[in-house]
Design a protein around this motif. Sequence first.
Motif, PDB file in Angstrom:
ATOM      1  N   ILE A   1      92.766 -15.105 -28.247  1.00 48.94           N
ATOM      2  CA  ILE A   1      92.781 -14.520 -26.982  1.00 48.94           C
ATOM      3  C   ILE A   1      93.677 -15.558 -26.133  1.00 48.94           C
ATOM      4  O   ILE A   1      94.417 -15.162 -25.415  1.00 48.94           O
ATOM      5  CB  ILE A   1      91.395 -14.632 -26.380  1.00 48.94           C
ATOM      6  CG1 ILE A   1      90.508 -13.149 -26.832  1.00 48.94           C
ATOM      7  CG2 ILE A   1      91.372 -14.578 -24.953  1.00 48.94           C
ATOM      8  CD1 ILE A   1      89.177 -13.047 -26.737  1.00 48.94           C
ATOM      9  N   ALA A   2      93.475 -17.094 -26.521  1.00 45.28           N
ATOM     10  CA  ALA A   2      94.118 -17.657 -25.795  1.00 45.28           C
ATOM     11  C   ALA A   2      95.437 -17.780 -25.855  1.00 45.28           C
ATOM     12  O   ALA A   2      96.413 -17.918 -25.165  1.00 45.28           O
ATOM     13  CB  ALA A   2      93.443 -19.295 -26.321  1.00 45.28           C
ATOM     14  N   VAL A   3      96.096 -17.662 -27.383  1.00 44.23           N
ATOM     15  CA  VAL A   3      97.372 -17.752 -27.605  1.00 44.23           C
ATOM     16  C   VAL A   3      98.070 -16.225 -26.772  1.00 44.23           C
ATOM     17  O   VAL A   3      99.150 -16.586 -26.335  1.00 44.23           O
ATOM     18  CB  VAL A   3      97.744 -17.731 -29.115  1.00 44.23           C
ATOM     19  CG1 VAL A   3      99.059 -17.624 -29.415  1.00 44.23           C
ATOM     20  CG2 VAL A   3      97.187 -18.979 -29.607  1.00 44.23           C
TER      21      VAL A   3
ATOM     22  N   LEU B   1      95.138  -4.844 -22.910  1.00 43.87           N
ATOM     23  CA  LEU B   1      94.879  -5.770 -23.823  1.00 43.87           C
ATOM     24  C   LEU B   1      93.570  -6.414 -23.797  1.00 43.87           C
ATOM     25  O   LEU B   1      92.592  -6.664 -24.665  1.00 43.87           O
ATOM     26  CB  LEU B   1      95.913  -7.012 -24.098  1.00 43.87           C
ATOM     27  CG  LEU B   1      95.812  -7.922 -25.095  1.00 43.87           C
ATOM     28  CD1 LEU B   1      96.011  -7.246 -26.423  1.00 43.87           C
ATOM     29  CD2 LEU B   1      96.618  -9.110 -24.968  1.00 43.87           C
ATOM     30  N   GLY B   2      93.119  -6.942 -22.767  1.00 49.09           N
ATOM     31  CA  GLY B   2      91.646  -7.419 -22.324  1.00 49.09           C
ATOM     32  C   GLY B   2      90.799  -6.431 -22.768  1.00 49.09           C
ATOM     33  O   GLY B   2      89.860  -6.829 -23.261  1.00 49.09           O
ATOM     34  N   TYR B   3      90.833  -5.152 -22.282  1.00 46.75           N
ATOM     35  CA  TYR B   3      89.813  -4.049 -22.653  1.00 46.75           C
ATOM     36  C   TYR B   3      89.639  -4.031 -24.335  1.00 46.75           C
ATOM     37  O   TYR B   3      88.592  -3.908 -24.661  1.00 46.75           O
ATOM     38  CB  TYR B   3      90.423  -2.823 -22.353  1.00 46.75           C
ATOM     39  CG  TYR B   3      89.285  -1.802 -22.492  1.00 46.75           C
ATOM     40  CD1 TYR B   3      88.149  -1.494 -21.712  1.00 46.75           C
ATOM     41  CD2 TYR B   3      89.524  -0.700 -23.571  1.00 46.75           C
ATOM     42  CE1 TYR B   3      87.279  -0.442 -22.062  1.00 46.75           C
ATOM     43  CE2 TYR B   3      88.806   0.110 -24.027  1.00 46.75           C
ATOM     44  CZ  TYR B   3      87.675   0.302 -23.461  1.00 46.75           C
ATOM     45  OH  TYR B   3      86.630   1.378 -23.705  1.00 46.75           O
ATOM     46  N   LEU B   4      91.017  -3.997 -25.042  1.00 45.43           N
ATOM     47  CA  LEU B   4      90.735  -3.795 -26.405  1.00 45.43           C
ATOM     48  C   LEU B   4      90.156  -5.230 -27.133  1.00 45.43           C
ATOM     49  O   LEU B   4      89.289  -4.840 -27.966  1.00 45.43           O
ATOM     50  CB  LEU B   4      92.286  -3.532 -27.031  1.00 45.43           C
ATOM     51  CG  LEU B   4      92.859  -2.163 -26.541  1.00 45.43           C
ATOM     52  CD1 LEU B   4      94.331  -1.963 -27.202  1.00 45.43           C
ATOM     53  CD2 LEU B   4      92.014  -1.006 -27.336  1.00 45.43           C
ATOM     54  N   MET B   5      90.420  -6.262 -26.511  1.00 46.43           N
ATOM     55  CA  MET B   5      89.954  -7.416 -27.173  1.00 46.43           C
ATOM     56  C   MET B   5      88.394  -7.563 -26.858  1.00 46.43           C
ATOM     57  O   MET B   5      87.702  -7.793 -27.679  1.00 46.43           O
ATOM     58  CB  MET B   5      90.381  -8.535 -26.350  1.00 46.43           C
ATOM     59  CG  MET B   5      92.014  -8.801 -26.977  1.00 46.43           C
ATOM     60  SD  MET B   5      92.178  -9.089 -28.904  1.00 46.43           S
ATOM     61  CE  MET B   5      91.308 -10.706 -29.254  1.00 46.43           C
TER      62      MET B   5
END
Length: 327
Positions: free
Chosen positions: A61-63, A100-104
Motif C-alpha cells: 500500500i505504501a509503495v 485501487l484503494g477499494y480493491l486493496m
Amino acid sequence: MNRRNVGRVAVAVLPFVLAPAADLILFAARRDRLPAQLASHFVGDGQVDDHASQGSYVAVIAVLFVGTGALWALMSVTGKFTARGYRTLVASGYAFAGGLGYLMAVVMLVNVDATEDAQGRAQGVSFPMWHMAAALGVAALAFGLGLLLAALLPAPEEPAGGGPAGDGARIALADGEVAGWARSAGTWWLPPLALAVLGGGIALMFTASWMAAVPALLVGVLFASFARPYVSVDRRGITVSGVLPWPRIRVPLDRIEAASSRNIKVLAEYGGWGYRIGPGRTGVMIRSGEGIVARLSGGRDFAVTVDDSATAAALLNTLIDQRRTEQ
C-alpha cells in the motif's frame, strides 16, 4: 513553489493520501482478526493462488500510493496542459487511487476471521469477481470528484503543444522536388531491457509454465522490436517503426496541421516511456530531450522524441504547405 502550484499539488495528491489512509485504518481496526499470511492474489475464478504477510500488505500500500502520488504531483506542476487536460489528469489520479484503494481494502476484508493452516496462511478465502465491477464504479465516482475539485483551481496558463498552426520553420523545395527525412531514435537502456525480459520469459518457460512465460516473451519481443525505433517523415506523414513490420505507428500527413520541435520532459509531460496516451496528446517517448510535436486536426498533439527533430518538423511544415497548395 508559488501558491498556485501548492494548490495544484495538494489537489493532485489528495486521493493518494485519503485512499491509503482509509485502507490502513481498516487494517488497524481488524488486524487482530487477520491471519498471519493473508490471501493476497487470486485467479480468474476468485480462488487464492498466493499469500503475503501483514507487513507486506502494508508495504505494498505504501509503495503503490506514495509512488503514484509523487508521479501525479510532478506531472501536475511541471507538465504543460490545457485547462481540460489538467482537469483530466487530476481526475484520472482520483479514479486510479479510488479504484485501487477499494480493491486493496477488499483483499484485506475477505481475510477477516479466516482460518489458518500450520504456516499461518489463510484458508477458505475467495475474492468475488463482482468486486471488480464495484471498483470501476468507485473509480468513476472518484473521477467525477476529481474533475469537480480541479475545476475550483485556476487553470494552467500554458496550453499543451507547440505554437499556432503555420508559424514553424520550413525547408525550401523546388517545384516537383521530393524530400524525406529519417533517423533512428534508440536509447541505450532498451536493448538490455529487451534481453532481460526475454531471458525472464525463457526462464519461466522451464521453471514455471507456458502460461507464465508467454506474456513475458511477448513483451520481450515487443521491446526488442522497438529497441532501435526508426522515425521517418515524408509525403505520407510521420512513421515510427521497429525491427519487425508490426507494430507500426503512422500519422497521415492530411491529419497534421503544423509541426514544431521542442524539448520534451517525458516523465512530467507524458508520465513515462513507450507509447503514451494522455489528455490532448499521444506520442512515442524513448527518452527526454528534443522531439517532433505535430498538432493534429481536432486539436490533439502527436510527439516523438528523436534527434534532429527541427529538420523533421521543418520538412513536415513544407509538405503541409505543398498539400494545401495542391488542394
